[in-house]
Design a protein around this motif. Structure first.
Motif, PDB file in Angstrom:
ATOM      1  N   GLY A 223     -19.173  14.996 -11.439  1.00 18.31           N
ATOM      2  CA  GLY A 223     -19.195  13.556 -11.731  1.00 18.31           C
ATOM      3  C   GLY A 223     -19.313  12.772 -10.434  1.00 18.31           C
ATOM      4  N   ARG A 224     -20.213  11.797 -10.424  1.00 20.60           N
ATOM      5  CA  ARG A 224     -20.419  10.959  -9.236  1.00 20.60           C
ATOM      6  C   ARG A 224     -20.177   9.504  -9.636  1.00 20.60           C
ATOM      7  NH1 ARG A 224     -24.970  14.260  -9.823  1.00 20.60           N
ATOM      8  NH2 ARG A 224     -24.981  16.064  -8.400  1.00 20.60           N
ATOM      9  N   GLY A 225     -19.272   8.828  -8.915  1.00 18.83           N
ATOM     10  CA  GLY A 225     -18.960   7.454  -9.311  1.00 18.83           C
ATOM     11  C   GLY A 225     -18.220   6.702  -8.224  1.00 18.83           C
ATOM     12  N   TRP A 226     -17.550   5.622  -8.619  1.00 27.36           N
ATOM     13  CA  TRP A 226     -16.884   4.763  -7.640  1.00 27.36           C
ATOM     14  C   TRP A 226     -15.558   4.241  -8.201  1.00 27.36           C
ATOM     15  CZ3 TRP A 226     -21.651   3.587  -9.828  1.00 27.36           C
ATOM     16  CH2 TRP A 226     -21.613   2.627 -10.869  1.00 27.36           C
ATOM     17  N   VAL A 227     -14.697   3.888  -7.263  1.00 32.30           N
ATOM     18  CA  VAL A 227     -13.425   3.233  -7.582  1.00 32.30           C
ATOM     19  C   VAL A 227     -13.370   1.956  -6.744  1.00 32.30           C
ATOM     20  CG1 VAL A 227     -10.900   3.398  -7.547  1.00 32.30           C
ATOM     21  CG2 VAL A 227     -12.284   5.445  -8.028  1.00 32.30           C
ATOM     22  N   LYS A 228     -13.046   0.837  -7.392  1.00 27.29           N
ATOM     23  CA  LYS A 228     -12.994  -0.439  -6.689  1.00 27.29           C
ATOM     24  C   LYS A 228     -11.580  -1.016  -6.792  1.00 27.29           C
ATOM     25  CE  LYS A 228     -17.894  -1.268  -7.572  1.00 27.29           C
ATOM     26  NZ  LYS A 228     -18.936  -2.177  -8.088  1.00 27.29           N
ATOM     27  N   ALA A 229     -11.069  -1.465  -5.658  1.00 28.65           N
ATOM     28  CA  ALA A 229      -9.697  -1.998  -5.605  1.00 28.65           C
ATOM     29  C   ALA A 229      -9.701  -3.368  -4.957  1.00 28.65           C
ATOM     30  CB  ALA A 229      -8.792  -1.050  -4.823  1.00 28.65           C
TER      31      ALA A 229
ATOM     32  N   LEU B 233     -10.189   8.967  -9.360  1.00 29.96           N
ATOM     33  CA  LEU B 233      -9.108   8.032  -9.038  1.00 29.96           C
ATOM     34  C   LEU B 233      -8.093   8.673  -8.099  1.00 29.96           C
ATOM     35  CD1 LEU B 233      -8.113   6.056 -12.272  1.00 29.96           C
ATOM     36  CD2 LEU B 233      -8.368   5.118  -9.985  1.00 29.96           C
ATOM     37  N   ALA B 234      -7.741   9.923  -8.378  1.00 27.33           N
ATOM     38  CA  ALA B 234      -6.772  10.625  -7.535  1.00 27.33           C
ATOM     39  C   ALA B 234      -7.294  10.766  -6.108  1.00 27.33           C
ATOM     40  CB  ALA B 234      -6.462  12.002  -8.123  1.00 27.33           C
ATOM     41  N   PHE B 235      -8.574  11.077  -5.974  1.00 27.66           N
ATOM     42  CA  PHE B 235      -9.179  11.209  -4.639  1.00 27.66           C
ATOM     43  C   PHE B 235      -9.171   9.858  -3.909  1.00 27.66           C
ATOM     44  CE2 PHE B 235     -12.005  15.219  -5.376  1.00 27.66           C
ATOM     45  CZ  PHE B 235     -10.843  15.943  -5.632  1.00 27.66           C
ATOM     46  N   ALA B 236      -9.430   8.775  -4.671  1.00 33.86           N
ATOM     47  CA  ALA B 236      -9.432   7.439  -4.062  1.00 33.86           C
ATOM     48  C   ALA B 236      -8.036   7.086  -3.547  1.00 33.86           C
ATOM     49  CB  ALA B 236      -9.902   6.405  -5.087  1.00 33.86           C
ATOM     50  N   HIS B 237      -7.006   7.439  -4.320  1.00 37.55           N
ATOM     51  CA  HIS B 237      -5.631   7.175  -3.873  1.00 37.55           C
ATOM     52  C   HIS B 237      -5.291   7.994  -2.633  1.00 37.55           C
ATOM     53  CE1 HIS B 237      -4.106   4.375  -6.814  1.00 37.55           C
ATOM     54  NE2 HIS B 237      -4.586   5.100  -7.817  1.00 37.55           N
ATOM     55  N   ARG B 238      -5.774   9.236  -2.593  1.00 43.90           N
ATOM     56  CA  ARG B 238      -5.519  10.070  -1.407  1.00 43.90           C
ATOM     57  C   ARG B 238      -6.204   9.487  -0.173  1.00 43.90           C
ATOM     58  NH1 ARG B 238      -6.655  15.954  -4.270  1.00 43.90           N
ATOM     59  NH2 ARG B 238      -4.904  15.845  -5.749  1.00 43.90           N
ATOM     60  N   ALA B 239      -7.272   8.743  -0.405  1.00 46.34           N
ATOM     61  CA  ALA B 239      -7.986   8.093   0.704  1.00 46.34           C
ATOM     62  C   ALA B 239      -7.381   6.722   1.040  1.00 46.34           C
ATOM     63  CB  ALA B 239      -9.460   7.936   0.349  1.00 46.34           C
ATOM     64  N   ASN B 240      -6.196   6.410   0.454  1.00 53.68           N
ATOM     65  CA  ASN B 240      -5.475   5.157   0.727  1.00 53.68           C
ATOM     66  C   ASN B 240      -6.287   3.912   0.389  1.00 53.68           C
ATOM     67  OD1 ASN B 240      -3.060   6.356   1.704  1.00 53.68           O
ATOM     68  ND2 ASN B 240      -4.074   6.728   3.675  1.00 53.68           N
ATOM     69  N   ILE B 241      -6.922   3.943  -0.768  1.00 54.49           N
ATOM     70  CA  ILE B 241      -7.781   2.820  -1.137  1.00 54.49           C
ATOM     71  C   ILE B 241      -6.983   1.522  -1.289  1.00 54.49           C
ATOM     72  CG2 ILE B 241      -7.652   3.325  -3.626  1.00 54.49           C
ATOM     73  CD1 ILE B 241     -10.565   2.307  -3.811  1.00 54.49           C
ATOM     74  N   LEU B 242      -5.757   1.594  -1.803  1.00 50.51           N
ATOM     75  CA  LEU B 242      -4.969   0.372  -2.007  1.00 50.51           C
ATOM     76  C   LEU B 242      -4.557  -0.256  -0.678  1.00 50.51           C
ATOM     77  CD1 LEU B 242      -2.722   1.329  -5.070  1.00 50.51           C
ATOM     78  CD2 LEU B 242      -4.811  -0.047  -5.045  1.00 50.51           C
ATOM     79  N   GLN B 243      -4.190   0.577   0.292  1.00 48.95           N
ATOM     80  CA  GLN B 243      -3.825   0.048   1.600  1.00 48.95           C
ATOM     81  C   GLN B 243      -5.036  -0.589   2.275  1.00 48.95           C
ATOM     82  OE1 GLN B 243      -0.665  -0.155   3.052  1.00 48.95           O
ATOM     83  NE2 GLN B 243      -1.860  -1.524   4.349  1.00 48.95           N
ATOM     84  N   LYS B 244      -6.191   0.056   2.137  1.00 49.21           N
ATOM     85  CA  LYS B 244      -7.417  -0.503   2.715  1.00 49.21           C
ATOM     86  C   LYS B 244      -7.783  -1.827   2.032  1.00 49.21           C
ATOM     87  CE  LYS B 244      -9.223   3.987   4.169  1.00 49.21           C
ATOM     88  NZ  LYS B 244     -10.172   5.078   3.879  1.00 49.21           N
ATOM     89  N   ALA B 245      -7.523  -1.897   0.708  1.00 43.63           N
ATOM     90  CA  ALA B 245      -7.801  -3.141  -0.025  1.00 43.63           C
ATOM     91  C   ALA B 245      -6.916  -4.268   0.489  1.00 43.63           C
ATOM     92  CB  ALA B 245      -7.573  -2.924  -1.517  1.00 43.63           C
ATOM     93  N   GLU B 246      -5.661  -3.960   0.779  1.00 35.76           N
ATOM     94  CA  GLU B 246      -4.732  -4.975   1.288  1.00 35.76           C
ATOM     95  C   GLU B 246      -5.124  -5.421   2.693  1.00 35.76           C
ATOM     96  OE1 GLU B 246      -0.072  -5.057   2.593  1.00 35.76           O
ATOM     97  OE2 GLU B 246      -0.509  -4.316   0.565  1.00 35.76           O
ATOM     98  N   ASP B 247      -5.493  -4.467   3.545  1.00 34.17           N
ATOM     99  CA  ASP B 247      -5.885  -4.796   4.925  1.00 34.17           C
ATOM    100  C   ASP B 247      -7.118  -5.698   4.940  1.00 34.17           C
ATOM    101  OD1 ASP B 247      -3.796  -3.228   5.741  1.00 34.17           O
ATOM    102  OD2 ASP B 247      -5.034  -1.471   6.222  1.00 34.17           O
ATOM    103  N   GLN B 248      -8.111  -5.343   4.113  1.00 38.13           N
ATOM    104  CA  GLN B 248      -9.338  -6.129   4.087  1.00 38.13           C
ATOM    105  C   GLN B 248      -9.112  -7.498   3.468  1.00 38.13           C
ATOM    106  OE1 GLN B 248     -12.244  -5.470   5.594  1.00 38.13           O
ATOM    107  NE2 GLN B 248     -12.784  -7.559   4.966  1.00 38.13           N
TER     108      GLN B 248
ATOM    109  N   ALA C  99     -12.016  -3.233  -1.412  1.00 43.30           N
ATOM    110  CA  ALA C  99     -12.181  -1.843  -0.964  1.00 43.30           C
ATOM    111  C   ALA C  99     -12.885  -1.049  -2.061  1.00 43.30           C
ATOM    112  CB  ALA C  99     -10.830  -1.212  -0.630  1.00 43.30           C
ATOM    113  N   GLU C 100     -13.777  -0.146  -1.642  1.00 40.87           N
ATOM    114  CA  GLU C 100     -14.506   0.694  -2.598  1.00 40.87           C
ATOM    115  C   GLU C 100     -14.491   2.137  -2.131  1.00 40.87           C
ATOM    116  OE1 GLU C 100     -18.400  -0.979  -2.930  1.00 40.87           O
ATOM    117  OE2 GLU C 100     -17.748  -2.652  -4.200  1.00 40.87           O
ATOM    118  N   TYR C 101     -14.462   3.034  -3.111  1.00 37.99           N
ATOM    119  CA  TYR C 101     -14.502   4.472  -2.814  1.00 37.99           C
ATOM    120  C   TYR C 101     -15.605   5.094  -3.657  1.00 37.99           C
ATOM    121  CZ  TYR C 101     -13.173   9.408  -2.716  1.00 37.99           C
ATOM    122  OH  TYR C 101     -13.189  10.780  -2.574  1.00 37.99           O
TER     123      TYR C 101
END
Length: 711
Positions: free
Chosen positions: A231-237, A311-326, A59-61
């Motif tokens: 700041g523009r960037g990405w979070v990968k889980a 990172l906080a925004f990525a967590h609010r977007a449920n990045i970890l749950q999406k990483a598990e589902d994928q 999963a990526e944000y």
């Protein structure tokens, strides 16, 4: 001889054919009867292939955030956590003061009784009996330990200052120093208003006060600085599959499901590069506003805060749950490819208890804190399982959830049972919490003796050496597949306590003249600690007329070791001699003699190394005494030089229950050996093959009990 062979050649041929079939079946091993290694190998290969993946991003944000130097200094991203912590902290402070008030409301006689159980201190009347005031409230709280954890909270001083200013109406121009005097005044203000169950903290007001405090700590030059960035960037889980273990993978072939235990999704990377999209000239960082007074350190602070905000925004977007589902979808295809069978579902199990178990397994040590925490979490799980069991009887659809919940608990306990408790010669198990609680103060009291006695389940053997009178109850069957395993762990726990030199007695607190506490006094009283209260007096925490707990603990042991390999070794071993001797031969002194009283002769000569079925402490006692009489039926003689004396009079176990258990065990053990030794070769081979089938078909005890519970 030749004539006999010619007459019976068909019978002999049948024997040869049967033996050949047995050997071929064993070598061929159809359907994995003798071990089922193929499935284990498949699992091992599958895990090895997944390990090679290493880190898998699932999963990526991508996002854009704006941050200022003021935000970074105040760490506003933690605003929600600070708010929640403030609510909890205020409740904890009120609860601690409420406990103090409850104690203060007790009559002095009850306070004195409670004091006798505590560590003695000088000036104890001031701490225990006097009314609470702003001068002694901290001493009282500290002595009882009501706020030991609370004072370590990072918000504690801010909370007390807020309460102090709010309730005293002191303005900010009156300086607050977080010294003991000011803290005591703040605590006493809350204490005076108890009980106030409905009082809650004004969260908005506290947060404003908290940030004003943070800002007030800055110098004027710092507060004049202005800097804002985008700041523009990405979070990968995803998952780190290099950590996956074979024991963490559970396969349900019939349903086409794979369950992975204890592996959690994690943030693998969070970054803002100097250039977000280089080919389009879009930078990762861009300054929106600055006043020219900022330096490199300020820019670094804001950039780091941008990453935290991303990172906080990525967590609010449920990045970890999406990483598990994928990851479930990705592994479903991968496992189908590896196994050659369709995998319909991959499920990750990462409940809190599984995560804790995973951490303990990595560390290979269970701390005392872990023992208490696991006991609490397991009890919650057991309560839930019990509720699901009742519901599953009415609604069969719940059975799948119940089955998986029990599977999770079985996984946790199985992985922890062979890990030792930190600093102790004792593995984690069913008895860990109780045993540690008993050992901690060096005293074995009446309640603790009763507790140990209640844990000593009567596993009576009925008719056969391999048949107990009862099934393993819930929830004990999560730890043990057989009563024999329970017996071994219980004996290990009791032996651990025996090595701790515990004493039996009731703890008391007494005041004595120093001159009274001499060697004769110490000979009859076990003094645990003492405190000098003046020039002539001591307060002693002691046990009067202490009794060594070893004999009491010894009487709780199961007298035998129930281990199938040890028992089978006794039953079929040829080094054990089956005899009928009325007196020993000089050449047999190295053997232990099992004497049957009713028949008046020695029935077995046993080499000492084949007596492992006797519990080690009882075996040591038998060796020390030379012999033991069991139920006036058997005498086991270790020192046959005193054979005649022991036949006439030999010592017994002091606990009649132990004596009866050992008598029954010996009788069944001897009968099993006699039955085995009289069997023919074919009968033994058939019995062996049948046992292999039973082992192949057997399932964990918790699973058997689960099937019965939901019928």
């Amino acid at each position: 001889m030749i004539g006999w062979l010619l007459r019976n050649w068909k019978f002999l041929l049948d024997i040869v054919i049967v033996l050949a079939v047995v050997v071929l079946v064993f070598i061929w091993n159809p359907f994995g009867i003798f071990g089922g290694e193929a499935k284990l190998k498949d699992t091992a290969n599958m895990v090895a292939e997944v390990n090679q993946i290493g880190q898998l991003i699932t999963a990526e944000y991508y996002g854009e955030v704006i941050a200022s130097i003021d935000e970074a200094r105040l760490d506003l991203i933690e605003d929600e956590n600070i708010s929640n912590n403030a609510i909890t902290l205020f409740k904890d402070i009120k609860s601690a003061l409420g406990n103090l008030k409850s104690f203060q409301d007790l009559p002095n006689s009850e306070k004195d009784e409670e004091y006798k159980k505590m560590t003695p201190i000088s000036g104890w009347r001031r701490v225990l009996r006097y009314d609470v005031n702003s001068r002694n409230i901290s001493d009282k709280i500290n002595y009882h330990g009501y706020m030991n954890d609370i004072v370590a909270d990072p918000l504690y001083d801010d909370m007390l200052e807020y309460i102090y200013r709010l309730k005293s109406r002191r303005p900010r121009n009156i300086k607050w120093e977080p010294n003991p005097r000011h803290r005591e005044e703040a605590l006493f203000m809350i204490y005076n208003e108890l009980p106030s169950p409905n009082e809650t903290i004004d969260l908005e007001d506290f947060m404003q006060f908290y940030y004003q405090n943070k800002t007030a700590e800055l110098s004027k030059s710092e507060t004049r600085k202005k800097l804002a960035m985008v700041g523009r960037g990405w979070v990968k889980a995803g998952f780190d599959f290099s950590e996956l273990k074979e024991s963490s993978v559970i396969i349900h072939e019939s349903r086409g499901e794979i369950h992975i235990m204890g592996l959690t999704p994690q943030i693998l990377n969070a970054d803002i590069n100097p250039w977000f999209i280089p080919e389009k000239g879009i930078p990762g960082f861009e300054i929106l506003d600055d006043n020219g007074r900022v330096d490199f350190k300020d820019a670094k602070l804001v950039k780091e805060y941008c990453v935290e905000k991303l990172l906080a925004f990525a967590h609010r977007a449920n990045i970890l749950q999406k990483a598990e589902d994928q990851a479930s979808e990705t592994l479903k295809s991968l496992f189908t490819l590896i196994t050659g069978k369709e995998i319909k579902k991959v499920v990750f199990h990462n409940d809190r208890i599984i995560q804790i178990a995973n951490r303990i397994e990595k560390e290979q040590a269970v701390s005392r804190f872990d023992v208490v925490l696991l006991d609490s979490l397991l009890q919650q799980e057991f309560d839930l399982i019990k509720s699901l069991m009742d519901s599953a009887k009415v609604d069969p659809r719940i059975r799948q959830s119940l089955f998986q919940k029990e599977n999770n608990i079985a996984f946790v306990i199985k992985n922890l049972r062979n890990i030792s408790i930190m600093g102790m010669d004792l593995n984690y198990g069913y008895f860990s919490k109780q045993i540690l609680a008993i050992a901690v103060d060096g005293i074995l009291d009446k309640d603790e003796i009763g507790l140990l006695d209640s844990l000593r389940i009567d596993w009576e053997l009925i008719d056969r050496i391999d048949y107990f009178n009862k099934h393993i109850p819930y929830p004990i069957y999560f730890w043990y597949d057989s009563p024999g395993e329970y017996i071994s762990d219980f004996n290990a726990a009791i032996s651990f306590l025996m090595d701790k030199n515990l004493i039996i007695g009731e703890l008391e607190s007494v005041t004595k003249n120093i001159s009274e506490v001499d060697s004769s006094y110490l000979a009859t009283n076990k003094v645990l600690n003492s405190k000098k209260i003046n020039e002539v007096e001591l307060v002693l925490n002691q046990i009067q007329n202490p009794i060594d707990a070893r004999d009491t603990l010894f009487s709780l042991l199961y007298p035998y070791q129930y281990n199938s390999k040890i028992i089978m070794n006794f039953i079929n071993n040829k080094e054990i001699r089956d005899v009928k001797l009325t007196e020993p031969n000089p050449s047999d002194l190295k053997f232990w003699h099992l004497y049957q009283i009713d028949h008046g002769h020695v029935m077995h000569l046993i080499p000492e190394e084949f007596n492992d079925w006797i519990e080690p402490n009882i075996r040591a006692k038998l060796r020390e005494n030379g012999a033991l009489n069991f139920g006036n039926k058997y005498i086991l003689i270790a020192d046959s030089r005193k054979f005649t004396n022991f036949i006439q009079d030999s010592p017994k176990l002091s606990n009649p229950e132990q004596d009866q258990e050992m008598t029954s065990f010996i009788e069944l053990l001897v009968n099993a050996r006699s039955e085995y030794q009289t069997q023919g070769t074919l009968e033994r081979a058939n019995s062996w093959v049948r046992k292999k089938f039973e082992q192949r078909k057997s399932e964990p005890k918790w699973l058997t009990s689960f099937r019965e519970s939901v019928k």
